[in-house]
Design a protein around this motif. Structure first.
Motif, short mmCIF file in Angstrom:
data_model
loop_
_atom_site.label_atom_id
_atom_site.label_comp_id
_atom_site.label_asym_id
_atom_site.label_seq_id
_atom_site.Cartn_x
_atom_site.Cartn_y
_atom_site.Cartn_z
N THR A 44 34.67 49.08 49.12
CA THR A 44 34.64 49.15 47.65
C THR A 44 34.73 47.76 47.03
O THR A 44 33.95 47.42 46.13
N ASN A 45 35.66 46.96 47.50
CA ASN A 45 35.79 45.60 46.98
C ASN A 45 34.52 44.79 47.19
O ASN A 45 34.05 44.10 46.27
N ILE A 46 33.96 44.86 48.39
CA ILE A 46 32.75 44.09 48.68
C ILE A 46 31.59 44.55 47.80
O ILE A 46 30.87 43.71 47.23
N CYS A 47 31.39 45.87 47.67
CA CYS A 47 30.27 46.38 46.88
C CYS A 47 30.40 46.02 45.40
O CYS A 47 29.41 45.64 44.75
N ILE A 48 31.62 46.14 44.86
CA ILE A 48 31.83 45.81 43.45
C ILE A 48 31.57 44.33 43.20
O ILE A 48 30.89 43.95 42.24
N ILE A 49 32.09 43.47 44.06
CA ILE A 49 31.91 42.03 43.88
C ILE A 49 30.45 41.64 44.07
O ILE A 49 29.90 40.82 43.31
N ALA A 50 29.78 42.23 45.06
CA ALA A 50 28.37 41.88 45.32
C ALA A 50 27.45 42.34 44.19
O ALA A 50 26.44 41.69 43.92
N SER A 51 27.80 43.45 43.53
CA SER A 51 26.91 44.02 42.51
C SER A 51 27.14 43.45 41.11
O SER A 51 26.33 43.69 40.21
N ASP A 52 28.20 42.69 40.92
CA ASP A 52 28.52 42.14 39.59
C ASP A 52 28.43 40.62 39.64
O ASP A 52 29.26 39.96 40.25
N LYS A 53 27.42 40.06 38.99
CA LYS A 53 27.21 38.61 39.03
C LYS A 53 28.37 37.84 38.40
O LYS A 53 28.59 36.67 38.74
N ARG A 54 29.09 38.48 37.49
CA ARG A 54 30.24 37.81 36.87
C ARG A 54 31.35 37.56 37.87
O ARG A 54 32.24 36.73 37.63
N LEU A 55 31.34 38.29 38.99
CA LEU A 55 32.37 38.14 40.01
C LEU A 55 31.91 37.22 41.15
O LEU A 55 32.61 37.12 42.15
N HIS A 56 30.77 36.58 41.00
CA HIS A 56 30.29 35.68 42.05
C HIS A 56 30.94 34.31 41.87
O HIS A 56 30.29 33.31 41.57
N THR A 57 32.25 34.28 42.08
CA THR A 57 33.04 33.06 41.95
C THR A 57 33.78 32.84 43.26
O THR A 57 33.89 33.75 44.09
N THR A 294 43.82 43.08 40.54
CA THR A 294 42.78 42.20 40.02
C THR A 294 42.07 42.91 38.87
O THR A 294 41.40 43.94 39.07
N LYS A 295 42.23 42.38 37.68
CA LYS A 295 41.79 43.06 36.46
C LYS A 295 40.31 43.39 36.50
O LYS A 295 39.90 44.52 36.15
N GLU A 296 39.48 42.44 36.94
CA GLU A 296 38.04 42.65 36.91
C GLU A 296 37.62 43.78 37.85
O GLU A 296 36.79 44.62 37.49
N ILE A 297 38.18 43.81 39.06
CA ILE A 297 37.83 44.87 40.01
C ILE A 297 38.36 46.21 39.53
O ILE A 297 37.67 47.23 39.58
N ARG A 298 39.59 46.22 39.03
CA ARG A 298 40.19 47.46 38.53
C ARG A 298 39.37 48.04 37.38
O ARG A 298 39.09 49.24 37.34
N ASN A 299 38.97 47.19 36.43
CA ASN A 299 38.19 47.66 35.29
C ASN A 299 36.83 48.19 35.72
O ASN A 299 36.33 49.17 35.16
N ARG A 300 36.24 47.52 36.71
CA ARG A 300 34.92 47.98 37.19
C ARG A 300 35.02 49.36 37.84
O ARG A 300 34.17 50.23 37.62
N ILE A 301 36.08 49.59 38.61
CA ILE A 301 36.29 50.90 39.23
C ILE A 301 36.51 51.97 38.16
O ILE A 301 35.95 53.07 38.24
#
Length: 314
Positions: A44-57, A294-301
């Motif tokens: 889940t973490n990998i898919c969310i981060i890979a699919s959201d360009k804002r998380l490519h940090t 992690t706010k960004e991952i939590r909000n995306r879920i």
């Protein structure tokens, strides 16, 4: 000098670490649930981060790296344990056993490096925020990550080569899965001769990373107390998730490697239990921590659940 094992004729090992369990299937079900949650959380973490360009940090890249390590680390031991506990097959062929040992110890040392890289990222972000993006560049984090994988894979390849050259006369491993101590003790050699070098290297790697992380947080704490209380609260919050990960990984290591050398006596079943905890618990906690804290991952879920909620028609 040890001769190659295939001249001896042992082609498989018997895993006996679970022989004393009264309810093996119940333990197997618990391990299966934990293992499934590890795979679900890490994926889940990998898919969310890979699919959201804002998380490519850099920070999220390191979270993905940790998730990959968690899946490899837990899988290397869980597959054998589940086969023994749920299927009842206690034998492992030699080559899969050696491959499992390679992946298990690679995952172990890579976990320490992955956590160390995340500490380095937080150190730069808090102590030198204005230069963060010029120091932590994409090329540098890729180079650091790939280098750690190459160095650790090469070392574990060397260790696997040592194991492959041992003459085996005892087809029994007294632990719960294939690892270096179990394979060395199954060979017709003095095991102490084969523990000195790996112990020194692994201790330097694991505890070297721990010292680096500890010094990083001392520096971070000193830096944080120089800024305003509002910013201080935010920075402590961003570091707290990583501190949970550090504690879950290093505490079992200290118990197994330090306390047992200064008086703590553990039976083989207790050691096996500690090894299972040290393998599965950090890999379970890591994705949960980063999903929830992690706010960004939590909000995306939460958005995914909201978008997929079916509103009943009137």
């Amino acid at each position: 000098m040890a001769t190659r094992n295939n001249t001896v004729g042992i082609t498989e090992f018997i895993i006996t670490g679970f022989n004393d369990l009264e309810h093996p299937k119940a333990v197997g079900i618990v391990i299966l649930i934990i293992y499934s949650l590890i795979l679900l959380g890490s994926t889940t973490n990998i898919c969310i981060i890979a699919s959201d360009k804002r998380l490519h940090t850099p920070m999220y890249f390191f979270i993905c790296n940790l998730a990959i390590v968690d899946m490899m680390y837990s899988s290397s031991a869980s597959v054998t344990m589940l086969t023994i506990l749920l299927v009842g097959v206690k034998t492992v062929s030699y080559k899969p056993c050696a491959a499992q040992m390679f992946l298990y110890h690679l995952g172990d040392v890579m976990e320490a490096f992955a956590i160390g890289l995340m500490a380095f990222d937080r150190l730069v972000a808090i102590s030198n925020p204005l230069r963060y993006h010029s120091i932590i560049t994409t090329n540098r984090i890729l180079l650091l990550t790939i280098t750690t994988w190459i160095i650790n894979s090469s070392y574990m390849g060397f260790i696997t080569g040592i194991v492959d050259g041992l003459p085996y006369c005892r087809p029994v491993i007294k632990y719960t899965f294939c690892d270096y101590p179990g394979l060395v003790r199954a060979a017709c050699v003095n095991p102490d001769d084969y523990f000195v070098f790996p112990t020194i290297v692994v201790s330097l790697v694991i505890y070297g990373n721990f010292v680096f992380i500890l010094l990083s947080y001392i520096w971070i704490i000193c830096t944080v107390f120089k800024i305003s209380s509002e910013s201080r609260k935010h920075m402590f919050s961003t570091c707290f998730s990583h501190m949970i990960v550090v504690v879950c990984y290093f505490v079992p290591k200290f118990v197994a490697n330090i306390l047992t050398r200064v008086g703590l006596v553990l039976t083989i079943p207790e050691r096996n239990g500690l090894h299972i905890v040290a393998t599965l618990v950090p890999s379970l906690v890591n994705p949960v921590v980063y999903c929830l804290r992690t706010k960004e991952i939590r909000n995306r879920i939460l958005r995914l659940f909201k978008d997929n909620t079916v509103i009943p028609s009137k």
